[in-house]
Every structure is written in structure tokens, then in C-alpha cells.
Design a protein around this motif. Sequence first.
Motif, mmCIF file in Angstrom:
data_model
loop_
_atom_site.group_PDB
_atom_site.id
_atom_site.type_symbol
_atom_site.label_atom_id
_atom_site.label_comp_id
_atom_site.label_asym_id
_atom_site.label_seq_id
_atom_site.Cartn_x
_atom_site.Cartn_y
_atom_site.Cartn_z
ATOM 1 N N MET A 75 77.329 23.338 -20.133
ATOM 2 C CA MET A 75 76.678 24.198 -21.108
ATOM 3 C C MET A 75 75.308 23.649 -21.451
ATOM 4 O O MET A 75 75.115 22.447 -21.552
ATOM 5 C CB MET A 75 77.519 24.259 -22.389
ATOM 6 N N GLY A 76 74.347 24.545 -21.639
ATOM 7 C CA GLY A 76 73.020 24.138 -22.057
ATOM 8 C C GLY A 76 72.094 25.329 -22.195
ATOM 9 O O GLY A 76 72.521 26.483 -22.129
ATOM 10 N N MET A 77 70.810 25.022 -22.370
ATOM 11 C CA MET A 77 69.772 26.051 -22.465
ATOM 12 C C MET A 77 69.057 26.167 -21.126
ATOM 13 O O MET A 77 68.989 25.204 -20.362
ATOM 14 C CB MET A 77 68.742 25.685 -23.538
ATOM 15 N N ILE A 78 68.483 27.316 -20.896
ATOM 16 C CA ILE A 78 67.754 27.583 -19.657
ATOM 17 C C ILE A 78 66.275 27.281 -19.828
ATOM 18 O O ILE A 78 65.673 27.607 -20.851
ATOM 19 C CB ILE A 78 67.938 29.061 -19.236
ATOM 20 N N TYR A 79 65.705 26.648 -18.820
ATOM 21 C CA TYR A 79 64.256 26.488 -18.692
ATOM 22 C C TYR A 79 63.896 27.018 -17.313
ATOM 23 O O TYR A 79 64.386 26.509 -16.309
ATOM 24 C CB TYR A 79 63.851 25.014 -18.842
ATOM 25 N N ASN A 80 63.063 28.052 -17.273
ATOM 26 C CA ASN A 80 62.705 28.683 -16.010
ATOM 27 C C ASN A 80 61.707 27.881 -15.193
ATOM 28 O O ASN A 80 61.448 28.209 -14.048
ATOM 29 C CB ASN A 80 62.182 30.101 -16.245
ATOM 30 N N GLY A 81 61.188 26.858 -15.784
ATOM 31 C CA GLY A 81 60.336 25.954 -15.026
ATOM 32 C C GLY A 81 58.872 26.328 -15.057
ATOM 33 O O GLY A 81 58.455 27.298 -15.676
ATOM 34 N N ASP A 82 58.115 25.512 -14.367
ATOM 35 C CA ASP A 82 56.683 25.711 -14.224
ATOM 36 C C ASP A 82 56.329 25.315 -12.795
ATOM 37 O O ASP A 82 57.210 25.270 -11.934
ATOM 38 C CB ASP A 82 55.908 24.899 -15.269
ATOM 39 N N ASN A 83 55.083 25.003 -12.550
ATOM 40 C CA ASN A 83 54.673 24.700 -11.170
ATOM 41 C C ASN A 83 55.236 23.378 -10.644
ATOM 42 O O ASN A 83 55.086 23.073 -9.476
ATOM 43 C CB ASN A 83 53.149 24.720 -11.042
ATOM 44 N N THR A 84 55.898 22.595 -11.490
ATOM 45 C CA THR A 84 56.505 21.347 -11.004
ATOM 46 C C THR A 84 58.005 21.500 -10.737
ATOM 47 O O THR A 84 58.614 20.602 -10.178
ATOM 48 C CB THR A 84 56.298 20.194 -12.012
ATOM 49 N N THR A 85 58.588 22.615 -11.159
ATOM 50 C CA THR A 85 60.003 22.874 -10.888
ATOM 51 C C THR A 85 60.110 23.394 -9.459
ATOM 52 O O THR A 85 59.351 24.283 -9.079
ATOM 53 C CB THR A 85 60.560 23.919 -11.874
ATOM 54 N N PRO A 86 61.008 22.848 -8.660
ATOM 55 C CA PRO A 86 61.105 23.297 -7.264
ATOM 56 C C PRO A 86 61.337 24.810 -7.168
ATOM 57 O O PRO A 86 62.085 25.386 -7.964
ATOM 58 C CB PRO A 86 62.319 22.539 -6.721
ATOM 59 N N GLU A 87 60.682 25.417 -6.208
ATOM 60 C CA GLU A 87 60.831 26.858 -6.001
ATOM 61 C C GLU A 87 62.298 27.180 -5.710
ATOM 62 O O GLU A 87 62.966 26.474 -4.975
ATOM 63 C CB GLU A 87 59.959 27.318 -4.830
ATOM 64 N N GLY A 88 62.781 28.244 -6.314
ATOM 65 C CA GLY A 88 64.159 28.648 -6.110
ATOM 66 C C GLY A 88 65.146 27.993 -7.064
ATOM 67 O O GLY A 88 66.345 28.150 -6.905
ATOM 68 N N TYR A 89 64.632 27.270 -8.067
ATOM 69 C CA TYR A 89 65.496 26.577 -9.022
ATOM 70 C C TYR A 89 65.074 26.888 -10.454
ATOM 71 O O TYR A 89 63.928 27.225 -10.720
ATOM 72 C CB TYR A 89 65.431 25.058 -8.824
ATOM 73 N N LEU A 90 66.015 26.756 -11.360
ATOM 74 C CA LEU A 90 65.748 26.719 -12.786
ATOM 75 C C LEU A 90 66.469 25.499 -13.319
ATOM 76 O O LEU A 90 67.114 24.783 -12.560
ATOM 77 C CB LEU A 90 66.163 28.018 -13.483
ATOM 78 N N VAL A 91 66.327 25.224 -14.593
ATOM 79 C CA VAL A 91 66.893 24.003 -15.169
ATOM 80 C C VAL A 91 67.805 24.377 -16.333
ATOM 81 O O VAL A 91 67.469 25.246 -17.141
ATOM 82 C CB VAL A 91 65.780 23.056 -15.675
ATOM 83 N N ILE A 92 68.964 23.746 -16.404
ATOM 84 C CA ILE A 92 69.805 23.800 -17.593
ATOM 85 C C ILE A 92 69.613 22.460 -18.291
ATOM 86 O O ILE A 92 69.592 21.415 -17.647
ATOM 87 C CB ILE A 92 71.291 24.077 -17.261
ATOM 88 N N PHE A 93 69.427 22.488 -19.631
ATOM 89 C CA PHE A 93 69.118 21.243 -20.327
ATOM 90 C C PHE A 93 69.682 21.235 -21.739
ATOM 91 O O PHE A 93 70.008 22.266 -22.318
ATOM 92 C CB PHE A 93 67.600 21.014 -20.376
#
Length: 166
Positions: A75-93
Motif C-alpha cells: 500500500m502507498g501513494m502514487i507518483y507518476n514520475g518525472d524525467n528521471t523515472t524510467p519510462e514505462g514505470y510509476l512509483v508507489i511510495f
Amino acid sequence: MVQVSDMTLGSHAFSNRNVNSLDNYSMAKLSSNKSNKLKSKKDILKNGNNEMVNASIRDLVTLPEFYHGNKVKTMGMIYNGDNTTPEGYLVIFKFLVTCCMADAQPLGMLIKRTEKDSLENDTWVNVYGSFKKTRLDEQEVLHIIPDSIQTIETPSREKQFFSPFN
């Protein structure tokens, strides 16, 4: 009139406090974080067991070799990323708070995007999927390949953050 959000920490704080780099999700860095939890949880996971295991982001980050190859729920919150997040990924944090909000440090895990992902930043979710390693930009990284991502209500305050005491 100033409107103040009820949410103290979210994706904005994540992006400003996190050194956005693939290094944050690298297997080498994550594997160097050891914990005594490994021994106490060994009996939960059996090699080749396909049962879903509840795992906090903190557990996934500190014990990646333990969860690798298993089905997990986190469980966590979503971060859709920026130009440093690998393409095709999002982050749960989520954030680790040791004293107060001022010292909060983000803990995040990459999630492989699916075609139907349209989650906004700071959306609370449960992610169900396989915890795997892959190679991105010459680094071995861990991520969750989701079977499903369910939007949930914002959890109670004590479940929104990690502390050294829980």
C-alpha cells in the motif's frame, strides 16, 4: 484566504526529497540494507509459493532478496514520475518519519505501468503483483509487475507513514 491541504506529505515532497535516480531502485543498493526481520519472516515465504504476501514498501526496500519472485500486496501513494523515472514505470511510495514531518524520507518502489494506468499523483492504492528484478540502464532493479492496482481511501494517520517503531 489561504487553503491548507489536509495532506502534509505527498508526491511534491517525494520529488523534492528523493534523489530521483535509477540508483534508488538498484538491486545493489537495496540488497545492502539488511534487517533482522529476514529470519522472522522466512517461515512465511516458501520458495515457489504463489500465495500473495502482505509486504510494506519498507520491507520490499530493505529485504528485496527475500521477496524477489513472490506475489506481494503493498500500500502507498502514487507518483507518476518525472524525467528521471524510467519510462514505462510509476512509483508507489510512503514516508519514513523518525521524529517529525521535517525529517521525513521517501521510500519508493517502481511499478511497471499497464495500458490502463491513469492514476493521479498522491492517489492511495493497494498494488497486487509479482516482485521481480529486471535490467534498466545497465542496472539490476526491482519492481512490481501489477496484476491489479486498486484505489483506496486515504488510510488513518498512523498507516500513512512508517516510523522506526512500527
